[in-house]
Structures are given as C-alpha cells and as structure tokens.
Design an enzyme around this catalytic site. Structure first.
Site, PDB file in Angstrom:
ATOM      1  N   ARG A 110       4.011   0.179  -6.372  1.00 53.33           N
ATOM      2  CA  ARG A 110       4.015  -0.637  -5.157  1.00 53.33           C
ATOM      3  C   ARG A 110       2.996  -1.773  -5.241  1.00 53.33           C
ATOM      4  O   ARG A 110       3.069  -2.728  -4.475  1.00 53.33           O
ATOM      5  CB  ARG A 110       3.727   0.233  -3.936  1.00 53.33           C
ATOM      6  CG  ARG A 110       4.766   1.315  -3.703  1.00 53.33           C
ATOM      7  CD  ARG A 110       4.322   2.277  -2.628  1.00 53.33           C
ATOM      8  NE  ARG A 110       4.380   1.669  -1.311  1.00 53.33           N
ATOM      9  CZ  ARG A 110       5.408   1.764  -0.468  1.00 53.33           C
ATOM     10  NH1 ARG A 110       6.487   2.430  -0.828  1.00 53.33           N
ATOM     11  NH2 ARG A 110       5.376   1.198   0.718  1.00 53.33           N
ATOM     12  N   CYS A 113       0.827  -1.196   0.000  1.00 52.39           N
ATOM     13  CA  CYS A 113       0.000   0.000   0.000  1.00 52.39           C
ATOM     14  C   CYS A 113       0.865   1.252   0.000  1.00 52.39           C
ATOM     15  O   CYS A 113       1.890   1.315   0.670  1.00 52.39           O
ATOM     16  CB  CYS A 113      -0.898   0.018   1.241  1.00 52.39           C
ATOM     17  SG  CYS A 113      -1.915  -1.440   1.454  1.00 52.39           S
ATOM     18  N   ASN A 120      -0.626   1.607   5.787  1.00 55.31           N
ATOM     19  CA  ASN A 120       0.173   0.570   5.130  1.00 55.31           C
ATOM     20  C   ASN A 120       0.692  -0.355   6.212  1.00 55.31           C
ATOM     21  O   ASN A 120       1.344   0.095   7.161  1.00 55.31           O
ATOM     22  CB  ASN A 120       1.341   1.203   4.361  1.00 55.31           C
ATOM     23  CG  ASN A 120       2.277   0.155   3.781  1.00 55.31           C
ATOM     24  OD1 ASN A 120       1.865  -0.965   3.488  1.00 55.31           O
ATOM     25  ND2 ASN A 120       3.548   0.501   3.625  1.00 55.31           N
ATOM     26  N   GLY A 121       0.403  -1.653   6.087  1.00 54.66           N
ATOM     27  CA  GLY A 121       0.876  -2.605   7.087  1.00 54.66           C
ATOM     28  C   GLY A 121      -0.229  -3.562   7.490  1.00 54.66           C
ATOM     29  O   GLY A 121      -1.248  -3.698   6.815  1.00 54.66           O
ATOM     30  N   LYS A 149       5.305  -4.258  -5.331  1.00 54.19           N
ATOM     31  CA  LYS A 149       6.735  -4.014  -5.519  1.00 54.19           C
ATOM     32  C   LYS A 149       7.480  -4.045  -4.195  1.00 54.19           C
ATOM     33  O   LYS A 149       8.515  -4.665  -4.072  1.00 54.19           O
ATOM     34  CB  LYS A 149       6.930  -2.656  -6.202  1.00 54.19           C
ATOM     35  CG  LYS A 149       8.395  -2.294  -6.466  1.00 54.19           C
ATOM     36  CD  LYS A 149       9.021  -3.223  -7.475  1.00 54.19           C
ATOM     37  CE  LYS A 149      10.420  -2.781  -7.868  1.00 54.19           C
ATOM     38  NZ  LYS A 149      11.080  -3.798  -8.704  1.00 54.19           N
ATOM     39  N   TRP A 170      -3.380  -2.463  -1.260  1.00 55.31           N
ATOM     40  CA  TRP A 170      -3.106  -3.844  -1.651  1.00 55.31           C
ATOM     41  C   TRP A 170      -3.765  -4.709  -0.585  1.00 55.31           C
ATOM     42  O   TRP A 170      -3.357  -4.687   0.567  1.00 55.31           O
ATOM     43  CB  TRP A 170      -1.608  -4.082  -1.727  1.00 55.31           C
ATOM     44  CG  TRP A 170      -1.213  -5.400  -2.313  1.00 55.31           C
ATOM     45  CD1 TRP A 170      -1.043  -5.702  -3.624  1.00 55.31           C
ATOM     46  CD2 TRP A 170      -0.894  -6.607  -1.585  1.00 55.31           C
ATOM     47  NE1 TRP A 170      -0.653  -7.014  -3.773  1.00 55.31           N
ATOM     48  CE2 TRP A 170      -0.551  -7.590  -2.549  1.00 55.31           C
ATOM     49  CE3 TRP A 170      -0.876  -6.946  -0.240  1.00 55.31           C
ATOM     50  CZ2 TRP A 170      -0.195  -8.888  -2.183  1.00 55.31           C
ATOM     51  CZ3 TRP A 170      -0.524  -8.240   0.126  1.00 55.31           C
ATOM     52  CH2 TRP A 170      -0.186  -9.190  -0.848  1.00 55.31           C
ATOM     53  N   GLU A 215      15.235 -17.912 -10.754  1.00 59.33           N
ATOM     54  CA  GLU A 215      14.850 -16.533 -11.057  1.00 59.33           C
ATOM     55  C   GLU A 215      14.124 -16.443 -12.395  1.00 59.33           C
ATOM     56  O   GLU A 215      13.128 -15.711 -12.518  1.00 59.33           O
ATOM     57  CB  GLU A 215      16.096 -15.643 -11.057  1.00 59.33           C
ATOM     58  CG  GLU A 215      15.923 -14.245 -11.632  1.00 59.33           C
ATOM     59  CD  GLU A 215      14.937 -13.380 -10.856  1.00 59.33           C
ATOM     60  OE1 GLU A 215      14.612 -12.286 -11.355  1.00 59.33           O
ATOM     61  OE2 GLU A 215      14.472 -13.797  -9.771  1.00 59.33           O
ATOM     62  N   HIS A 266      15.109 -36.850 -10.399  1.00 61.54           N
ATOM     63  CA  HIS A 266      14.616 -37.210  -9.068  1.00 61.54           C
ATOM     64  C   HIS A 266      13.167 -36.766  -8.859  1.00 61.54           C
ATOM     65  O   HIS A 266      12.738 -36.555  -7.730  1.00 61.54           O
ATOM     66  CB  HIS A 266      15.512 -36.607  -7.987  1.00 61.54           C
ATOM     67  CG  HIS A 266      16.906 -37.163  -7.996  1.00 61.54           C
ATOM     68  ND1 HIS A 266      17.188 -38.461  -7.611  1.00 61.54           N
ATOM     69  CD2 HIS A 266      18.085 -36.615  -8.384  1.00 61.54           C
ATOM     70  CE1 HIS A 266      18.487 -38.683  -7.736  1.00 61.54           C
ATOM     71  NE2 HIS A 266      19.053 -37.578  -8.211  1.00 61.54           N
ATOM     72  N   GLU A 310       5.446 -14.636 -12.639  1.00 64.90           N
ATOM     73  CA  GLU A 310       4.864 -13.470 -11.983  1.00 64.90           C
ATOM     74  C   GLU A 310       4.288 -12.447 -12.961  1.00 64.90           C
ATOM     75  O   GLU A 310       3.382 -11.696 -12.588  1.00 64.90           O
ATOM     76  CB  GLU A 310       5.872 -12.807 -11.030  1.00 64.90           C
ATOM     77  CG  GLU A 310       7.077 -12.159 -11.664  1.00 64.90           C
ATOM     78  CD  GLU A 310       8.034 -11.606 -10.619  1.00 64.90           C
ATOM     79  OE1 GLU A 310       7.644 -11.449  -9.448  1.00 64.90           O
ATOM     80  OE2 GLU A 310       9.181 -11.329 -10.968  1.00 64.90           O
ATOM     81  N   LYS A 325      10.339 -14.983 -12.840  1.00 62.22           N
ATOM     82  CA  LYS A 325       9.993 -13.884 -13.741  1.00 62.22           C
ATOM     83  C   LYS A 325       8.831 -14.275 -14.656  1.00 62.22           C
ATOM     84  O   LYS A 325       7.907 -13.501 -14.864  1.00 62.22           O
ATOM     85  CB  LYS A 325      11.197 -13.488 -14.596  1.00 62.22           C
ATOM     86  CG  LYS A 325      12.222 -12.647 -13.896  1.00 62.22           C
ATOM     87  CD  LYS A 325      11.687 -11.253 -13.639  1.00 62.22           C
ATOM     88  CE  LYS A 325      12.486 -10.578 -12.543  1.00 62.22           C
ATOM     89  NZ  LYS A 325      12.219 -11.103 -11.201  1.00 62.22           N
TER      90      LYS A 325
END
Length: 604
Positions: free
Chosen positions: A27, A2, A98-99, A599, A74, A476, A499, A483, A480
């Site tokens: 964000r 947020c 925010n939190g 973000k 968010w 990574e 395996h 997401e 990418k």
C-alpha cells in the site's frame, strides 16, 4: 495508502502484527509501529523507514501482549518522524488511522484550550486526544469512540485499544475501507483481506458510519445511528491472497509476466465458448452518453476506452479525472451510464465521484479488481477484471485486464447499437483470444528491452509519443517510467509535438514512439522524422512491417508481434512496462515500493 491491523488473539501478538504489516507494505508507507496491551498495560513501539527497522527495535525492546494494533503510515500531515508515526496515544487510548481528518485543526484548538497536550504534527492525534477527552468525562470506550466519530469530518478507518482493557478493540469506518475478521476465540480488524488472510478466512466489510465493538468471543457492529447492524460474513479464498514473488526479483516483474495467464482468464470468464457474456441490464442501445471516471493508470485505460466506445459504438464519451470530477459539478444526462475504474475499488476520489453520480444516471457501472470493495458494492453493476492480487505499486496486469474488460464493454455497446453485427463481433472476440499468446511473444523480447532500458537509465528526460488509441498508452508509458525510475517523462499525442514539446528535443532526450503499422502510422512517422531532424534519439516500438518501412534511421527499433490495431494498446503495454521496470532496476530504485507513492490511494 496507510495499512492498519488489529488483533485480539491467544498468542504473543507483536510477531503477528509485524507479519500482517508486511502484507500491507504494497500500500506504500514511510514509517510503522505497533501498540499492545499486556496485563492491562498499554505500550507501543514506532520506527521510521522500512519494517525491518521496526523489527530490529522489537528485538532490542520487546513488546509483549496478546492484543494489539499496528500501522504502516504514508505521511499526509507531518513529516516522517517517530513522533508522527502511528499508533498515536493519549492517556488510556491508542489509535491507528487510515485517511484524513479534515477538521483536525478545530479539534486540536478545542482540546488544547481544555488543557490536553499534543506531541505530533498529524491530523490523527486529534482523534486520540478527543477520544481521551470523552473518556475523561466518564464515557465508556464505545461511547467515547461513537462521540469522537460523530465529530470527525473527512475519511477514516480507525482501530482503537484501551489501557486496562485486555479484551477490547473498536473499529470505525467512514470513506476508507475496514474489515472485521472472525476466528476461534480470537478476532481481528484490518484494512483489507490481504492483511488478515493468514489469520482468518471469514470477513465482514464495515459500511460507512459503522462502529465495531470487538472482543475475542464476539463482534457487535453499530451503524451510523448507533443501532445494531448485521454485516454479511464472507469467506475468502486464501489461495487468492498469496503474495509471493515466485522466484522473481520483484513483484512487478512477476506481475508483468503473469499478464498472459490473467488476461486469458478474464477473456474466458467474459467470453465462454467464444460468446460475449456481460450482464443483460447493461443495454447501450439508446444511451445518449457514457462518462468514464478514474485516477492515474486507470484513467489512461478509460482514455483508451473512449476511442473504442466512440469508434465501435458511435457512443459519445467523456473521460474525467476523478479528483476533479465532482468539484466542477458536471451535468449528467439521465439516459447515460457512469463508469468508474479502480484497481483497489477503494480509491477515495473515484468513490466520491461515484457517489456524486449516483441517482443522476441510469446505471453506475464499475470495473474493479476487488469485487468486495466499496466501489463494487455501491455500483449497480460491478465487473471484476480478475487480475488477481497486484502488489507492485506500478500497475501492470491490472491495467491490461482493465483494458480488456473495457474493450469487451465497447464491443457489446457496438453490437447493442447495431454498429457491429454478430459475425464481426465473433471475429473480434476470436482475435482477442489470441492476444495472450502475442503477449508471450512480446515478453520473450525482454532481453532486448532490458538493453534499451539501460540506455534510458542515464537520461534526465524522456518523451513518449502515440497517435489514436496509442496516445493514452504513451501517457501510461511515461507514468510507469517516472513513478519507478524517477526519470522525468511525459506522454504526448504525436501530432501535438510541434505545438510546444518539440522545443525540448536535443540529442540528450530519448523519444519513445509507440507506432504499430496502422492507419495512422505514416503520420506518426512524420512526427518521428521531425524529432530525428533535431538530433533527437528515437526508440521506435512497431511491428515488422513498420520496422521495414522506417529502415535503420531510428536510434533503436523494437519489433513487436503483428496484432490487429484494435488490440494494439493491450499488447504494446508490455514493452512500456518492461522499459520502465528495467530502467528502474538499472538505476537501483525500489521497484515495488517507489518513494512517496501508495498502491491504494484512500485519501483525497
């Protein structure tokens, strides 16, 4: 996550607030709203979805006033609805937050028992209702906020305004970042410098427990014990806060193509005149261990660095996911360093892990992109990666700059511990300065990569394989892709394929193999053959020598510039990023603001 902003100004505040929220879109958010005070009257507007929906609402139902607060939300508690959107209001007070408030249920039950009503499912509403309760008991706005903050458990950055108070705004911070901006007969509160940059270049960063009483002419900050506190006023470089696409369709594309420049800047900063220049008190000579802690992409940078520290310096390393680190109460040798990596420097889990390690190790070291961030301020040594503002949710240039700074640290450790002599160190540094140029060559292959990505866009599942330091890069690359394109992707160490994951292979599952022609190439090719024997489609990313050796057997081959194996993870990040980017473009997803993601992750 947020983003919040508050303005006590001299002009109509609604357009300023909306513009500030646009700068906080990076964000991540799913709803937005503003509240203002006009002639002493508090009012608000809220909308779900993109900011354009809030802008449309304000056109049809304007919100006048010269003081106000705003937020991009968010969702954490409660679904995405207007009732759950911020700002929240109860009686004469409104708040943005925010939190996460961890004890909101207890507060909600207590306030409900006292006859106060709730209209949302959010944890934040407990804050505003509790503040209203204290106001109703006769507390001043400042006293009500201080009493409220004392009751809250969790992480928060809060900004309050009050009905009947045209010249008052109160901010409070614990665990989540919050800054106060100073103007001429106007003052501001915001989540970060980006939000406030167009309005002011002078900021103070609140510390945990601080409450800021803000008017147009003054700012008074109180610490956790309600004592007046001085917080340094810093000047920010407005140029460094510009967030423009510079002709690119997406911020992510711009940031991918900025990598040669920002990487060269970072290398030049830490290696002036070709000599390594890192803080002298970072002495790795007699260390017993190094612990690296991070989340998401930053954790993959740490996993890559583990290979470097152990091979170059013989220094035992442990890599931990920040969200798990402190809960298992790991023993930390006193003769060790703990190294924390975070793009924003505000990642809640990483900050909590840092605080767990503080006092238990010889040095707390951080690698961050924001030198004024909480993680940087609470570290013994903070090393900026100098990537510049990164807006796209999917990290690109920050990742490669993190890798570069971590590699320089590993080289210093190797030199400190006598594993790398001066000539070898100089040779490695000289080779590193060539990597930005090689990145330019890799970026020149964009058209080829875009074609390959289009072929991936219609698939449901993709596997990424790599060995050695290319294994974290496989992780990574998979991150990418999933997401921003929403394609299910997983990264594996190549040798682990047999395996279990090989059961997934058929002619519908592409397998991206990251394999420069290094000492492990033959083993990786053997794993690739196992895939092709089961009709898997292999997209091989290698260099010219590797491409010649495998011939035309793979489904597709991308030939990369030759690079020393030590630096391959940095260079090979480029095709991994471009594959994800162009797959997302082909699918038509929101590249810069993918669904459900943020973000800056400032909640646990």
């Amino acid at each position: 996550m947020c983003g919040i902003v508050g303005v006590l100004g001299n002009h109509e505040v609604a357009p300023l607030l909306v513009e500030a929220l646009k700068r906080l879109e990076y964000r991540g958010y799913d709803s937005a709203g503003i509240a203002t005070i006009n002639d002493g009257r508090l009012d608000r507007r809220r909308a779900v979805g993109k900011l354009v929906n809030l802008s449309d609402l304000l056109v049809h139902d304007p919100l006048p006033g010269k003081s106000g607060i705003a937020q991009t939300r968010w969702a954490t508690h409660g679904s995405v609805t207007v009732h759950n959107a911020h700002p929240h209001r109860s009686g004469k007070v409104a708040v943005v937050h925010n939190g996460i408030i961890e004890n909101f249920r207890d507060i909600r039950a207590e306030m409900t028992a006292k006859g106060l009503a709730f209209e949302s499912q959010t944890d934040t509403e407990s804050v505003v209702v509790l503040t209203r309760y204290f106001l109703d008991q006769g507390a001043s706005p400042l006293e009500a906020v201080q009493q409220t903050v004392a009751r809250l458990e969790g992480a928060f950055a809060l900004c309050f305004i009050f009905d009947g108070e045209n010249d008052l705004m109160i901010g409070a911070r614990k665990g989540a970042p919050l800054a106060v901006g100073y103007g001429d007969d106007e003052n501001f509160i915001g989540s970060d410098a980006l939000a406030l940059a167009p309005m002011t270049g002078r900021l103070s960063y609140l510390e945990d427990g601080d409450v800021a009483l803000v008017t147009r002419s003054s700012v008074t900050i109180f610490d956790r014990d309600s004592r007046p506190a001085n917080r340094e006023v810093q000047r920010i470089n407005i140029e460094q806060t510009r967030i423009e696409k510079a002709g690119y369709k997406h911020f992510m594309a711009k940031e991918i193509f900025e990598q040669p420049v920002v990487l060269a800047d970072a290398i030049g900063h830490y290696c002036p005149d070709g000599k390594l220049n890192l803080p002298a008190d970072l002495d790795f000579t007699t260390l017993d261990r190094l612990t690296l802690v991070a989340c998401g992409t930053a954790s993959y940078a740490c996993q890559t660095a583990k290979y470097w520290f152990e091979s170059l310096a013989g220094l035992p390393c442990e890599v931990d996911i920040a969200s798990e680190f402190r809960y298992r109460e790991p023993p930390l040798p006193q003769n060790s360093f703990a190294l924390f990596v975070s793009q924003s420097g505000e990642t809640a889990d990483t900050l909590a892990a840092l605080r767990y390690a503080s006092g238990k190790v010889a040095r707390i070291v951080s690698v961050v992109n924001v030198p004024t961030s909480s993680i940087a301020r609470e570290s013994d040594v903070a090393l900026p990666i100098l990537a510049g503002v990164e807006v796209g949710v999917a990290s690109t240039k920050a990742f490669t700059c993190q890798l570069s700074v971590l590699l320089l640290l590993a080289l210093k450790a190797g030199h400190d511990r006598g594993r790398i002599d001066a000539d070898t160190l100089a040779a490695h540094l000289a080779d590193l300065t060539m990597v930005p140029g090689l990145m330019n060559q890799a970026l020149a292959r964009e058209t080829t990569i875009a074609s390959m990505a289009t072929a991936l866009a219609d698939t449901q599942d993709v596997l990424f394989l790599g060995r050695g330091a290319m294994f974290p890069l496989a992780l990574e690359g998979a991150l990418k892709l999933k997401e921003i394109s929403y394609i299910h992707a997983e990264g594996y160490a190549s040798g682990e394929l047999k395996h279990g994951p090989i059961a997934l292979i058929d002619n519908t599952v592409p397998v991206v193999v990251l394999a420069p022609r290094d000492a492990l190439f033959d083993k990786t090719v053997s794993n690739m053959q196992e895939v092709m024997a089961r009709h898997g489609r292999v997209l091989l990313i290698t260099d010219a020598t590797g491409a010649r050796e495998v011939g035309e057997e793979p489904w597709k081959v991308l030939t990369m510039p030759d690079v020393a194996p030590l630096f391959a993870p940095i260079l090979y990040a480029i095709p991994a990023q471009l594959l994800a980017y162009h797959a997302a473009v082909a699918k038509g997803t929101d590249v810069d603001q993918p669904r459900n993601l943020a973000k800056s992750v400032t909640v646990e």
